[in-house]
Design a protein around this motif. Structure first.
Motif, PDB file in Angstrom:
ATOM      1  N   VAL A  94      48.169  35.608  46.887  1.00 39.80           N
ATOM      2  CA  VAL A  94      49.054  34.438  46.804  1.00 39.80           C
ATOM      3  C   VAL A  94      50.505  34.916  46.854  1.00 39.80           C
ATOM      4  CG1 VAL A  94      49.783  32.487  45.388  1.00 39.80           C
ATOM      5  CG2 VAL A  94      47.365  33.115  45.496  1.00 39.80           C
ATOM      6  N   SER A  96      53.167  32.257  47.365  1.00 45.31           N
ATOM      7  CA  SER A  96      54.083  31.136  47.154  1.00 45.31           C
ATOM      8  C   SER A  96      53.407  30.035  46.351  1.00 45.31           C
ATOM      9  CB  SER A  96      54.554  30.563  48.503  1.00 45.31           C
ATOM     10  OG  SER A  96      53.504  29.839  49.115  1.00 45.31           O
ATOM     11  N   PRO A  97      54.191  29.227  45.626  1.00 43.77           N
ATOM     12  CA  PRO A  97      53.606  28.111  44.878  1.00 43.77           C
ATOM     13  C   PRO A  97      53.002  27.058  45.789  1.00 43.77           C
ATOM     14  CG  PRO A  97      56.007  28.023  44.818  1.00 43.77           C
ATOM     15  CD  PRO A  97      55.653  29.347  45.401  1.00 43.77           C
ATOM     16  N   ALA A 119      45.222  32.634  40.429  1.00 47.68           N
ATOM     17  CA  ALA A 119      45.983  33.269  41.504  1.00 47.68           C
ATOM     18  C   ALA A 119      46.020  34.780  41.322  1.00 47.68           C
ATOM     19  CB  ALA A 119      47.402  32.715  41.541  1.00 47.68           C
ATOM     20  N   GLY A 126      54.702  38.280  46.380  1.00 50.07           N
ATOM     21  CA  GLY A 126      54.026  37.555  45.309  1.00 50.07           C
ATOM     22  C   GLY A 126      54.628  37.850  43.947  1.00 50.07           C
ATOM     23  N   ILE A 133      54.721  30.725  41.139  1.00 49.91           N
ATOM     24  CA  ILE A 133      53.279  30.621  41.367  1.00 49.91           C
ATOM     25  C   ILE A 133      52.569  30.181  40.089  1.00 49.91           C
ATOM     26  CG2 ILE A 133      51.196  31.983  41.841  1.00 49.91           C
ATOM     27  CD1 ILE A 133      52.975  33.691  43.734  1.00 49.91           C
TER      28      ILE A 133
END
Length: 275
Positions: A94, A96-97, A119, A126, A133
């Motif tokens: 992951v 990005s939000p 995540a 990240g 995130i």
């Protein structure tokens, strides 16, 4: 409150290994459709996992899907996200939000809610976005590092080179009101002394529990993260003192305690109750 301490990975294309993992005492079993599965076995792994999780197993099961920016993740999510036996979805790499929000919306059932998402932060980008995130969506229930990929991305050669990233993700999780992250896996399954030492270091940083790739690692991890007898005795003393006198105070041995110290002691006792 329960505190999972052991998260055991098992490859999705080896159902017999998954079956053994489900009964070996791990707090959570993670069926892996990503790194542990060869490209020509992905479809079989997905189908075998979906068949297994049509019923609820005796232990919480998470499924790690394939990379979110690749062609396989959508099929993985479509196959397993709504199954009764899936307690959580682990999302690799992951950065990005927005990825979290999209997955939460895509996997939400029509009657509301969404499966629990976890995540994995495995790149420099990240790590830079760790708090965003961690705070991306209410369906996100945890965040952790994937250290093998992160080590390669950063070109880190010594283990201590990851400590800054570890602390950043730990702080991000707590700032977003998520549980303390578990440590990433210790890749040498026979190096139990090294595992114990690494767990001790991880505990000092603020991790809680650890992912594993072999059942023999589970008791080492659990022992490292459960409170010692001395820690339990100290916590009981603090909680008892707080119950008899409100506010900050000094114990007979000279230790000063306040609300923060009492909260930490209560957490220690709660963790011990899982024994």
């Amino acid at each position: 409150m329960t505190f999972p301490l052991t998260w055991l990975y098992a490859p999705g294309d080896r159902p017999h290994v998954v079956a053994k993992a489900l009964v070996c005492g791990a707090d959570v079993v993670v069926i892996d459709l990503e790194d542990a599965v060869a490209p020509d076995r992905k479809e079989y792994a997905r189908a075998a996992t979906a068949e297994l999780l049509t019923e609820v197993p005796g232990v919480p099961v998470h499924v790690r899907v394939n990379a979110l920016d690749g062609p396989l993740a959508r099929d993985d999510l479509g196959a397993v996200a709504g199954l009764p036996g899936v307690s959580g979805l682990r999302l690799p790499k992951v950065t990005s939000p927005g990825q979290i929000a999209r997955i939460a919306e895509a996997t939400a059932p029509s009657d509301g809610g969404a499966p629990s998402l976890f995540a994995l932060v495995e790149t420099a980008l990240g790590v830079e976005h760790a708090f965003a995130i961690a705070a991306a969506h209410p369906a996100l229930r945890g965040i952790a590092l994937g250290e093998a990929d992160l080590r390669a991305d950063l070109g880190v050669r010594e283990d201590a080179g990851l400590d800054w990233c570890r602390s950043r993700v730990i702080v991000a999780a707590r700032a977003a009101a998520l549980p303390p992250p578990p440590q990433s896996v210790h890749p040498d399954t026979r190096d139990l002394e090294g595992l114990a030492a690494s767990c001790a270091h991880g505990r000092t940083l603020g991790f809680l529990g650890r992912a594993a790739i072999h059942p023999r690692q589970l008791p080492i991890i659990e022992r490292a993260y459960l409170p010692t007898q001395r820690e339990l005795e100290e916590a009981e003393t603090i909680v008892k003192a707080a119950a008899t006198e409100q506010g900050a105070q000094a114990l007979p041995d000279g230790r000063f305690i306040d609300a923060a110290v009492v909260a930490a002691a209560q957490r220690t006792l709660s963790l011990a109750r899982r024994i």
